[in-house]
Design an enzyme around this catalytic site. Structure first.
Site, mmCIF file in Angstrom:
data_model
loop_
_atom_site.group_PDB
_atom_site.id
_atom_site.type_symbol
_atom_site.label_atom_id
_atom_site.label_comp_id
_atom_site.label_asym_id
_atom_site.label_seq_id
_atom_site.Cartn_x
_atom_site.Cartn_y
_atom_site.Cartn_z
ATOM 1 C CB CYS A 64 -0.906 -0.014 1.226
ATOM 2 S SG CYS A 64 -2.001 1.410 1.292
ATOM 3 C CB CYS A 68 -1.229 3.672 8.147
ATOM 4 S SG CYS A 68 -2.329 4.347 6.886
ATOM 5 C CB CYS A 71 -0.788 -0.399 8.290
ATOM 6 S SG CYS A 71 -1.633 -1.589 7.234
ATOM 7 C CB CYS A 108 -15.553 -6.941 6.894
ATOM 8 S SG CYS A 108 -16.901 -6.831 8.086
ATOM 9 C CB CYS A 140 -18.482 -4.040 5.883
ATOM 10 S SG CYS A 140 -17.587 -2.550 6.382
ATOM 11 C CB CYS A 200 -17.849 0.561 9.372
ATOM 12 S SG CYS A 200 -16.732 -0.287 10.508
ATOM 13 N NE ARG A 272 -19.142 -3.539 13.048
ATOM 14 C CZ ARG A 272 -20.281 -4.231 12.868
ATOM 15 N NH1 ARG A 272 -20.386 -5.446 13.349
ATOM 16 N NH2 ARG A 272 -21.295 -3.703 12.200
HETATM 17 N N1 SAM Z 1 -6.876 0.780 3.126
HETATM 18 C C1 SAM Z 1 -7.921 0.724 4.072
HETATM 19 C C2 SAM Z 1 -8.089 2.046 4.775
HETATM 20 O O1 SAM Z 1 -7.369 2.959 4.522
HETATM 21 O O2 SAM Z 1 -9.017 2.209 5.552
HETATM 22 C C3 SAM Z 1 -7.529 -0.378 4.900
HETATM 23 C C4 SAM Z 1 -8.045 -1.128 5.860
HETATM 24 S S1 SAM Z 1 -7.095 -0.995 7.344
HETATM 25 C C5 SAM Z 1 -6.076 -2.317 7.433
HETATM 26 C C6 SAM Z 1 -8.415 -1.058 8.469
HETATM 27 C C7 SAM Z 1 -8.123 -0.596 9.853
HETATM 28 O O3 SAM Z 1 -7.474 -1.631 10.546
HETATM 29 C C8 SAM Z 1 -7.211 0.596 10.046
HETATM 30 O O4 SAM Z 1 -7.873 1.807 9.831
HETATM 31 C C9 SAM Z 1 -6.836 0.430 11.494
HETATM 32 O O5 SAM Z 1 -7.795 1.050 12.315
HETATM 33 C C10 SAM Z 1 -6.890 -1.074 11.691
HETATM 34 N N2 SAM Z 1 -5.521 -1.603 11.824
HETATM 35 C C11 SAM Z 1 -4.626 -1.794 10.848
HETATM 36 N N3 SAM Z 1 -3.466 -2.262 11.349
HETATM 37 C C12 SAM Z 1 -3.642 -2.364 12.679
HETATM 38 C C13 SAM Z 1 -2.812 -2.759 13.757
HETATM 39 N N4 SAM Z 1 -1.554 -3.142 13.574
HETATM 40 N N5 SAM Z 1 -3.324 -2.750 14.998
HETATM 41 C C14 SAM Z 1 -4.593 -2.358 15.215
HETATM 42 N N6 SAM Z 1 -5.421 -1.947 14.229
HETATM 43 C C15 SAM Z 1 -4.957 -1.945 12.991
HETATM 44 FE FE1 SF4 Z 2 -2.803 1.139 3.446
HETATM 45 FE FE2 SF4 Z 2 -2.715 -0.084 5.794
HETATM 46 FE FE3 SF4 Z 2 -2.996 2.550 5.696
HETATM 47 FE FE4 SF4 Z 2 -5.069 0.961 4.888
HETATM 48 S S1 SF4 Z 2 -4.231 1.132 6.953
HETATM 49 S S2 SF4 Z 2 -4.276 2.787 3.881
HETATM 50 S S3 SF4 Z 2 -3.866 -0.745 4.019
HETATM 51 S S4 SF4 Z 2 -1.200 1.385 4.981
#
Ligand code: SAM
Ligand code: SF4
Ligand code: DTB
Length: 332
Positions: A64, A68, A71, A108, A140, A200, A272
């Protein structure tokens, strides 16, 4: 009972919004009182013996372009994750059918995209949504930013809800991600709501944010044009190679406080208990349900991180006398 408590009791019958100070006051209540208040609100709006079971699948993993800091899927971090292309329709549908058999009522799907592009992959995702809806499952998706037109296409495909987290308060956001802004996030949420899709929108706890940032998050989502139907509360799962790999483990008390405050200020939303649940005991999770959480993700994997064995979750629900059929709203 003080004025603020009377006001929070009336919350659902009025158009009144809460200001930061009011949210702060409730958020900082002694935990034992906060849980009690949240439990009362919960019972006024939902059957506390019912939660929604959801299933989660990463349909396009890793690589990606966003940065973030939490992530595993960001191309900016060196994690052990292997990027994968979009999954096939058959694979996704099999997973959805399997999830339904195991008791999930919502499926989801997450894709590691910065934004949706009008290409074949988006068409495939629209088809996945149509097929999942045919299985009588809620659907979702979390695909990054979307335009108004793309949101309308998702609506036409029958999408139930779009996941797009604000993750924290606006002031802390640029400590977590710099490749997009809080405004970008709010803009996508607006596009989704305009198209008539439910939102959500959740948070992560444990990224180094303060209580003030958490209060600000609650303030922002409780002041959206319509409250999100769904609010995931994630406890950070620290991932090796990401900017947050060395964060301290999240305390269950912080998770409970967040859930309880969300339940009070967003009484009709489904809250959730999401990422990080694998680190919490049954007793700790029971406190989360008492404080108003009414959904979990079922299955041994979330998107890229381990979750809990399904049998273990079914055991827990049996002990607690909670059914996983659906989070039953008393107002519908
Ligand atoms: N690209 C999508 C976005 O931007 O929303 C991606 C889905 S992302 C993986 C969904 C959510 O998972 C993130 O917004 C974050 O809140 C949660 N998430 C991701 N990595 C995480 C981590 N290491 N620990 C806890 N929550 C996490
Ligand atoms: Fe990309 Fe992960 Fe950020 Fe979603 S949370 S935009 S998958 S880097
Ligand atoms: C959300 O807020 N939490 C879920 C769901 N929405 C998509 C995702 C949690 C992902 C946890 C990290 C991972 O497994 O990669």
């Amino acid at each position: 009972m003080n004025n603020l408590e009377t006001k929070t009791q009336k919350i659902n019958q009025s158009e009144e919004n809460f200001n930061l100070e009011e949210i702060k006051e409730i958020y900082h209540k002694p935990l034992i009182e906060l849980i009690h208040q949240a439990a009362e609100v919960h019972r006024n709006h939902f059957d506390p013996k019912a939660i929604q079971l959801c299933s989660l699948l990463s349909i396009k993993t890793g690589g990606c372009p966003e940065n973030c800091s939490y992530c595993s899927q960001s191309a900016h971090h060196k994690t052990s994750l292997k990027p994968e292309d979009l999954k096939s329709m058959d694979e996704v549908l099999d997973m959805a059918k399997n999830a339904k058999q195991n008791g999930a009522s919502r499926f989801c799907m997450g894709a590691a995209w910065r934004q949706v592009k009008d290409n074949d992959d988006f068409d495939s995702v629209l088809e996945m949504i149509r097929n999942i809806r045919k299985e009588n499952l809620e659907s979702c998706v979390s695909l990054g930013m979307v335009t108004e037109e793309q949101a309308l296409k998702l609506k036409e495909a029958g999408l139930t809800s779009y996941n797009h987290n604000l993750d924290t308060g606006s002031k802390y956001y640029d400590k977590v991600v710099t490749t997009r802004t809080y405004e970008d996030r709010l803009h996508t949420l607006k596009n989704i709501q305009k198209a008539g899709i439910k939102v959500c929108c959740g948070a992560i706890i444990g990224m180094g944010e303060s209580d003030e940032d958490r209060v600000e998050f609650i303030y922002t989502i409780s002041n959206l044009e319509q409250p999100p139907e769904s609010i995931p509360v994630n406890a950070l799962v620290p991932i090796k190679g990401t900017g947050l790999e060395n964060q301290n483990p999240v305390l269950i008390w912080d998770v409970i406080r967040m859930i309880a405050a969300l339940r009070i200020f967003l009484p009709t939303s489904i809250v959730r208990l999401s990422a990080g649940r694998a680190n919490f005991s049954h007793a700790e999770q029971a406190l989360c349900f008492l404080a108003g959480a009414n959904s979990i993700f079922l299955g041994d994997k979330l998107l890229t991180t381990p979750n809990i064995a399904e049998t273990d979750d079914h055991d827990m629900l049996k002990i607690l006398g909670i059914s996983g059929d659906k989070a039953v709203s008393l107002n519908q």
